[in-house]
Design a protein around this motif. Sequence first.
Motif, mmCIF file in Angstrom:
data_model
loop_
_atom_site.group_PDB
_atom_site.id
_atom_site.type_symbol
_atom_site.label_atom_id
_atom_site.label_comp_id
_atom_site.label_asym_id
_atom_site.label_seq_id
_atom_site.Cartn_x
_atom_site.Cartn_y
_atom_site.Cartn_z
ATOM 1 N N MET A 582 -1.593 -14.302 -6.135
ATOM 2 C CA MET A 582 -0.758 -13.115 -5.933
ATOM 3 C C MET A 582 0.138 -13.323 -4.717
ATOM 4 S SD MET A 582 -1.859 -9.134 -5.814
ATOM 5 C CE MET A 582 -2.061 -9.152 -7.577
ATOM 6 N N SER A 583 1.404 -13.013 -4.893
ATOM 7 C CA SER A 583 2.361 -13.268 -3.806
ATOM 8 C C SER A 583 2.123 -12.321 -2.624
ATOM 9 C CB SER A 583 3.792 -13.097 -4.319
ATOM 10 O OG SER A 583 4.078 -11.728 -4.542
ATOM 11 N N ASN A 584 2.508 -12.798 -1.445
ATOM 12 C CA ASN A 584 2.399 -11.962 -0.243
ATOM 13 C C ASN A 584 3.164 -10.662 -0.413
ATOM 14 O OD1 ASN A 584 1.017 -14.106 0.811
ATOM 15 N ND2 ASN A 584 2.691 -14.842 2.092
ATOM 16 N N LYS A 585 4.358 -10.793 -0.976
ATOM 17 C CA LYS A 585 5.228 -9.631 -1.125
ATOM 18 C C LYS A 585 4.577 -8.575 -2.013
ATOM 19 C CE LYS A 585 9.928 -8.370 -2.516
ATOM 20 N NZ LYS A 585 11.209 -8.874 -3.078
ATOM 21 N N SER A 586 3.930 -9.005 -3.102
ATOM 22 C CA SER A 586 3.294 -8.051 -4.025
ATOM 23 C C SER A 586 2.169 -7.299 -3.333
ATOM 24 C CB SER A 586 2.748 -8.784 -5.248
ATOM 25 O OG SER A 586 3.792 -9.396 -5.965
ATOM 26 N N LEU A 587 1.335 -8.022 -2.604
ATOM 27 C CA LEU A 587 0.212 -7.383 -1.930
ATOM 28 C C LEU A 587 0.679 -6.429 -0.827
ATOM 29 C CD1 LEU A 587 -2.591 -10.079 -1.519
ATOM 30 C CD2 LEU A 587 -2.844 -7.795 -2.477
ATOM 31 N N VAL A 588 1.629 -6.885 -0.050
ATOM 32 C CA VAL A 588 2.155 -6.034 1.032
ATOM 33 C C VAL A 588 2.791 -4.777 0.460
ATOM 34 C CG1 VAL A 588 3.898 -5.879 2.861
ATOM 35 C CG2 VAL A 588 2.453 -7.924 2.677
ATOM 36 N N GLY A 589 3.586 -4.945 -0.599
ATOM 37 C CA GLY A 589 4.243 -3.799 -1.222
ATOM 38 C C GLY A 589 3.241 -2.803 -1.780
ATOM 39 N N LEU A 590 2.168 -3.331 -2.409
ATOM 40 C CA LEU A 590 1.155 -2.453 -2.991
ATOM 41 C C LEU A 590 0.399 -1.697 -1.893
ATOM 42 C CD1 LEU A 590 0.038 -1.667 -5.755
ATOM 43 C CD2 LEU A 590 -1.625 -3.527 -5.555
ATOM 44 N N TYR A 591 0.117 -2.375 -0.787
ATOM 45 C CA TYR A 591 -0.572 -1.692 0.312
ATOM 46 C C TYR A 591 0.313 -0.605 0.917
ATOM 47 C CZ TYR A 591 -2.673 -0.688 4.818
ATOM 48 O OH TYR A 591 -3.214 -0.029 5.900
ATOM 49 N N GLU A 592 1.564 -0.919 1.163
ATOM 50 C CA GLU A 592 2.489 0.061 1.731
ATOM 51 C C GLU A 592 2.590 1.291 0.836
ATOM 52 O OE1 GLU A 592 3.936 -0.021 4.566
ATOM 53 O OE2 GLU A 592 4.071 -2.095 5.262
ATOM 54 N N SER A 593 2.630 1.069 -0.475
ATOM 55 C CA SER A 593 2.765 2.195 -1.410
ATOM 56 C C SER A 593 1.513 3.057 -1.416
ATOM 57 C CB SER A 593 3.036 1.663 -2.819
ATOM 58 O OG SER A 593 4.277 0.988 -2.870
ATOM 59 N N THR A 594 0.336 2.406 -1.448
ATOM 60 C CA THR A 594 -0.898 3.203 -1.463
ATOM 61 C C THR A 594 -1.040 4.002 -0.170
ATOM 62 O OG1 THR A 594 -2.127 1.287 -0.627
ATOM 63 C CG2 THR A 594 -2.151 1.660 -3.000
ATOM 64 N N LYS A 595 -0.619 3.404 0.940
ATOM 65 C CA LYS A 595 -0.731 4.092 2.235
ATOM 66 C C LYS A 595 0.204 5.287 2.304
ATOM 67 C CE LYS A 595 0.973 2.161 5.954
ATOM 68 N NZ LYS A 595 1.166 1.285 7.163
ATOM 69 N N ASN A 596 1.416 5.150 1.745
ATOM 70 C CA ASN A 596 2.431 6.191 1.875
ATOM 71 C C ASN A 596 2.404 7.222 0.751
ATOM 72 O OD1 ASN A 596 3.428 4.918 4.195
ATOM 73 N ND2 ASN A 596 4.758 3.571 2.985
ATOM 74 N N ILE A 597 1.982 6.810 -0.442
ATOM 75 C CA ILE A 597 2.074 7.698 -1.600
ATOM 76 C C ILE A 597 0.721 8.304 -1.959
ATOM 77 C CG2 ILE A 597 2.656 7.795 -4.073
ATOM 78 C CD1 ILE A 597 4.668 5.536 -3.550
ATOM 79 N N LEU A 598 -0.355 7.483 -1.895
ATOM 80 C CA LEU A 598 -1.667 7.979 -2.314
ATOM 81 C C LEU A 598 -2.403 8.611 -1.126
ATOM 82 C CD1 LEU A 598 -2.837 5.061 -4.634
ATOM 83 C CD2 LEU A 598 -1.647 7.164 -5.251
ATOM 84 N N THR A 599 -1.872 9.740 -0.684
ATOM 85 C CA THR A 599 -2.519 10.462 0.423
ATOM 86 C C THR A 599 -3.603 11.359 -0.138
ATOM 87 O OG1 THR A 599 -0.811 12.164 0.253
ATOM 88 C CG2 THR A 599 -0.484 10.408 1.867
ATOM 89 N N CYS A 600 -4.613 11.599 0.660
ATOM 90 C CA CYS A 600 -5.745 12.432 0.216
ATOM 91 C C CYS A 600 -5.376 13.914 0.312
ATOM 92 C CB CYS A 600 -6.980 12.153 1.069
ATOM 93 S SG CYS A 600 -7.563 10.459 0.926
#
Length: 600
Positions: A582-600
Amino acid sequence: MLNELKSLSGLKNGIEEELSSSFTHAPNEFYKALIRVKEEVIDGEAPILDDITYTKVFSDKVIAFIETKDFKDKIAEYIEKYDELVDSSTYFKRGVFNHNNASVIAKNLKDNGFFDAKHSVSLNSDGEKKEISTQKELEEVISHEKEAILNNPDLSKAFDALDSKLKANKELRDFRDYLMENKKILPELANLDLFKKKLWVSYLKRSKDTYSELEKEHSKGKEEIELIVKEAKREETSWRSVIDIFNKRFSVPFQLSVDNQEDVILKSDGPSIKFTFKDSDNSKSINEPELLRVLSNGEKRALYILNIIFEVEARKSRGQKTLFIVDDIADSFDYKNKYAIVEYLKDISTFNDFYQILLTHNFDFYRTVCGRLDMGREHKLHTIKNNDEVILVQEKYQNSPFHHWKRNLDRNNAMLIASIPFVRNIAEYSDDNDSLTKLTSLLHIKSDTHSLKISDIENVHKDVLKNHTNLDLPNKDKLVTDVIFEEADRITGDEGEQIDLEGKIVLAIAIRLKAEAHMISSINDQEFVDSITSNQTFKLYRKYLELGLGDNERLDLLGQVNLMTPENIHINSFMYEPILDMSNKSLVGLYESTKNILTC
């Protein structure tokens, strides 16, 4: 030879095929046909039909017409009447001495100066002998007998019956005109195959000198060829080596052999591969299309490797400097054939003129190749891709990363977090359920997830890793989840730097925990969450869907998390290439999205 046969037959092309088919029933056996008629050609008798043009008779429309029942009946009537006339002839006899034979004999006598030498012949008729002492007299007798037969009213009537059938089109009318001038061939039309043979023999007799020269050269060449083949068969040839390499190394349900050995040796033909399919009890020769229908994809790819081996061995024999770029060659192979390929790549690497660049996404294959080919550190490179370039960097972990991690658990938080799934696997294999449960709480959101401290990890590691009983981690009172998210933020903030294996695992764990926290909060059913004992991320996601929670953006993001994280986090010492791939970019992008969008 062919030029002379063209002139006699009227054929411009295809003489070899026509002559071959007439005597062997195969269009590509020209020399076999020539040898087969040798005795007839050189028997000393003169040709009898060499003045007949092949193309005047053997055209498609004429042959089709001659083969009709109506024409066959009419020609049978003609031949019957003709035979009667020959039998009643003064001098001719059916089957042994007809007008054709007589004309040939007269010509032979003339050509050999028979009458010039004051010889004579006697013609016998009912016990009475007629003495012939000149060429002219003999020709007159033969001509008189011939005219008596061919111009007989009854025979002419039989010919007219044939003639009436030959007016359907221009090609048949031309044939009719040719018959009028050459009535002697009418009896031959009853058997076209035999007629063809007689014509070719007659032509070859006319070209006897050329024929004899060709036959002599062919025989001489054949003897030399046989010696060459005999010698060559004793030699170890490159294609034989290729076949042996394939049969010995690759695990497939068939054996290979070369079916055209002499053509490979003599004509530089490519080897024609023979396939013998084998099961536990039987073996059977099978053609390639049939074989491909029953092979698995991996077996088909193994067969494709055969072509590569041929090319490699050919270049080796020529001493040709070659750079091989081998791109994911092991995909879709079972392990037996994967290792066979590795061994062949090792063989290639020992040849001074050969160089290789091996590309692969398969980390297991990568490790195997590195070990079997005895690669130095400088030859093992990983890629880092960003928007502008692909960077090659020397691999950090040359063998297993876990030994390095264990030595740095107290100095590197990323390695400490990355060790969690690895140590969890060991606890699971060791039936250490307490350690397994505690570490699982750091890979999934459980009731105690947010209360676990670094000291808890230290205690588990001491229990599971028997050689780490003296482990002393800093920040013992710090919450593990805080360390996980701090490390994830640090890794994503180091823009442009390489993300090592431990960094990717940290990101994958952080992504899953944030996603599960969001889904648990949204579902708001603690009893349901507590009932989950396996596949927690997937079951939370399914419940999330059932309840109709989240917008399209969140659903899409959770779908990506659910697909990515299980295989990447459940890491063990045997297989960890999914997360490496898995590319660095894919993992970083997925983490950024979960942190910013999937708020509790």
